[in-house]
Design a protein around this motif. Sequence first.
Motif, PDB file in Angstrom:
ATOM      1  N   GLU A  69      41.707  15.253  44.795  1.00 43.49           N
ATOM      2  CA  GLU A  69      41.821  16.133  43.625  1.00 43.49           C
ATOM      3  C   GLU A  69      41.826  17.602  44.024  1.00 43.49           C
ATOM      4  OE1 GLU A  69      39.547  17.077  39.392  1.00 43.49           O
ATOM      5  OE2 GLU A  69      38.385  16.529  41.157  1.00 43.49           O
ATOM      6  N   ARG A 125      41.004   9.376  35.678  1.00 38.09           N
ATOM      7  CA  ARG A 125      40.759  10.623  34.933  1.00 38.09           C
ATOM      8  C   ARG A 125      41.173  11.837  35.754  1.00 38.09           C
ATOM      9  NH1 ARG A 125      34.753   8.537  33.769  1.00 38.09           N
ATOM     10  NH2 ARG A 125      35.134   7.179  31.989  1.00 38.09           N
ATOM     11  N   TYR A 142      44.802  12.351  35.474  1.00 38.12           N
ATOM     12  CA  TYR A 142      45.128  13.018  34.205  1.00 38.12           C
ATOM     13  C   TYR A 142      44.950  14.524  34.319  1.00 38.12           C
ATOM     14  CZ  TYR A 142      44.237  15.011  29.606  1.00 38.12           C
ATOM     15  OH  TYR A 142      44.250  15.842  28.510  1.00 38.12           O
ATOM     16  N   TRP A 143      43.804  14.941  34.871  1.00 39.07           N
ATOM     17  CA  TRP A 143      43.534  16.377  34.965  1.00 39.07           C
ATOM     18  C   TRP A 143      44.499  17.057  35.936  1.00 39.07           C
ATOM     19  CZ3 TRP A 143      41.034  18.977  31.479  1.00 39.07           C
ATOM     20  CH2 TRP A 143      40.081  18.324  30.693  1.00 39.07           C
ATOM     21  N   ASN A 200      47.710  17.719  34.273  1.00 37.06           N
ATOM     22  CA  ASN A 200      47.565  18.784  33.271  1.00 37.06           C
ATOM     23  C   ASN A 200      47.053  20.083  33.886  1.00 37.06           C
ATOM     24  OD1 ASN A 200      47.984  17.657  30.287  1.00 37.06           O
ATOM     25  ND2 ASN A 200      47.089  16.023  31.524  1.00 37.06           N
ATOM     26  N   TRP A 256      44.373  20.906  35.200  1.00 36.34           N
ATOM     27  CA  TRP A 256      42.991  21.231  34.853  1.00 36.34           C
ATOM     28  C   TRP A 256      42.937  22.320  33.775  1.00 36.34           C
ATOM     29  CZ3 TRP A 256      44.915  20.707  39.778  1.00 36.34           C
ATOM     30  CH2 TRP A 256      44.516  19.548  40.462  1.00 36.34           C
ATOM     31  N   ILE A 300      41.683  23.959  30.898  1.00 37.20           N
ATOM     32  CA  ILE A 300      40.438  23.934  30.136  1.00 37.20           C
ATOM     33  C   ILE A 300      40.387  25.181  29.261  1.00 37.20           C
ATOM     34  CG2 ILE A 300      37.916  24.095  30.319  1.00 37.20           C
ATOM     35  CD1 ILE A 300      38.123  22.293  32.782  1.00 37.20           C
ATOM     36  N   ASP A 322      36.859  20.867  26.142  1.00 36.89           N
ATOM     37  CA  ASP A 322      37.624  20.526  27.342  1.00 36.89           C
ATOM     38  C   ASP A 322      36.706  20.478  28.562  1.00 36.89           C
ATOM     39  OD1 ASP A 322      40.060  20.445  25.982  1.00 36.89           O
ATOM     40  OD2 ASP A 322      40.489  22.563  26.378  1.00 36.89           O
ATOM     41  N   ARG A 334      34.675  17.391  28.522  1.00 37.28           N
ATOM     42  CA  ARG A 334      35.480  16.232  28.921  1.00 37.28           C
ATOM     43  C   ARG A 334      35.621  16.180  30.436  1.00 37.28           C
ATOM     44  NH1 ARG A 334      38.831  18.400  24.699  1.00 37.28           N
ATOM     45  NH2 ARG A 334      38.457  17.273  22.763  1.00 37.28           N
ATOM     46  N   TYR A 335      35.922  17.323  31.039  1.00 40.17           N
ATOM     47  CA  TYR A 335      36.116  17.337  32.487  1.00 40.17           C
ATOM     48  C   TYR A 335      34.820  17.011  33.229  1.00 40.17           C
ATOM     49  CZ  TYR A 335      37.084  18.679  37.232  1.00 40.17           C
ATOM     50  OH  TYR A 335      37.204  18.635  38.596  1.00 40.17           O
ATOM     51  N   SER A 342      34.069  13.447  33.000  1.00 43.57           N
ATOM     52  CA  SER A 342      34.999  12.642  33.795  1.00 43.57           C
ATOM     53  C   SER A 342      34.577  12.536  35.245  1.00 43.57           C
ATOM     54  CB  SER A 342      36.407  13.261  33.749  1.00 43.57           C
ATOM     55  OG  SER A 342      36.953  13.202  32.469  1.00 43.57           O
ATOM     56  N   PHE A 366      38.249  26.553  35.782  1.00 37.10           N
ATOM     57  CA  PHE A 366      37.482  25.587  34.984  1.00 37.10           C
ATOM     58  C   PHE A 366      36.694  26.267  33.868  1.00 37.10           C
ATOM     59  CE2 PHE A 366      37.972  23.374  39.089  1.00 37.10           C
ATOM     60  CZ  PHE A 366      38.521  22.186  38.647  1.00 37.10           C
TER      61      PHE A 366
END
Length: 272
Positions: A47, A123, A126-127, A130, A132, A134, A139, A142-143, A146, A198
Amino acid sequence: MQLHKNALEVLQETSRTFYIPISRLPTGLQEAVASAYLCMRAIDEIEDHPDLDNPLKAKLLQTISLTLQAASDGIDVDDLAVELSQYTSLLPEVSIRIGEWAMLSPSTIAPRIWDATAAMSDRMAYWALNNWKIQSQADLDRYTMSVAGAVGLLLSDLWAWYDGTQTNRTHAIGFGRGLQAVNILRNHLEDRNRGVDFYPDGWTNDRMQSYARRNLAMADAYTRSLPLGPALDFCQIPLALAHATLDALAQGEEKLSRTKVLALVEQLTGSQ
């Protein structure tokens, strides 16, 4: 066991901080927590990798997730290694060998670790897709759920599996979120340099520090409720380091010095 020895060596190379509490855990629980940590560190390295584009990160993370979801009585280590071997020159050893780490845990709890890693990997994909993005506290919640709150829930399951220790699961999420928020603060400039932020829109360092402290308060409650034993021994070290790091950042330091880290660990473990 050679895999156990290799795992501890890689663990020490990737995180001297977490190596200490994990190496002190009793047999059985040590293998389970080491397996969980290394699997999640493996996907975390993907990641955060500076030289992989987001679609490739998502592809690798989804491949890992699907392989773990297909497991029944074990992980297809060879197939997964072949999939990742194309990127040997880019990925660190901890990521390439994720299939081995997944097989380190005792069989009675290993599927829970596979499930948690698969879910987190999905997950993260997904981030990554997108970038990341936020924008709000929702948001951010959620992160942090995750990639960290879910770790708190997994740890609670590992304590219960090992010796029946029961925990407040809301506080377990706060434990993970609090540690992750401190990491976000510590790495903020580095993350922004690679095009990721973030912080929700309009948030300052002070706002993020407040968010971290609210969650660390739940982490404190989580740890205070633990009985004497391996779960408490494990949780005390990262929690104390998170508080000390947050205090250092609030005072304008870039990070907690290595000297302070070692002194704090020695104080908590009584090591010489």
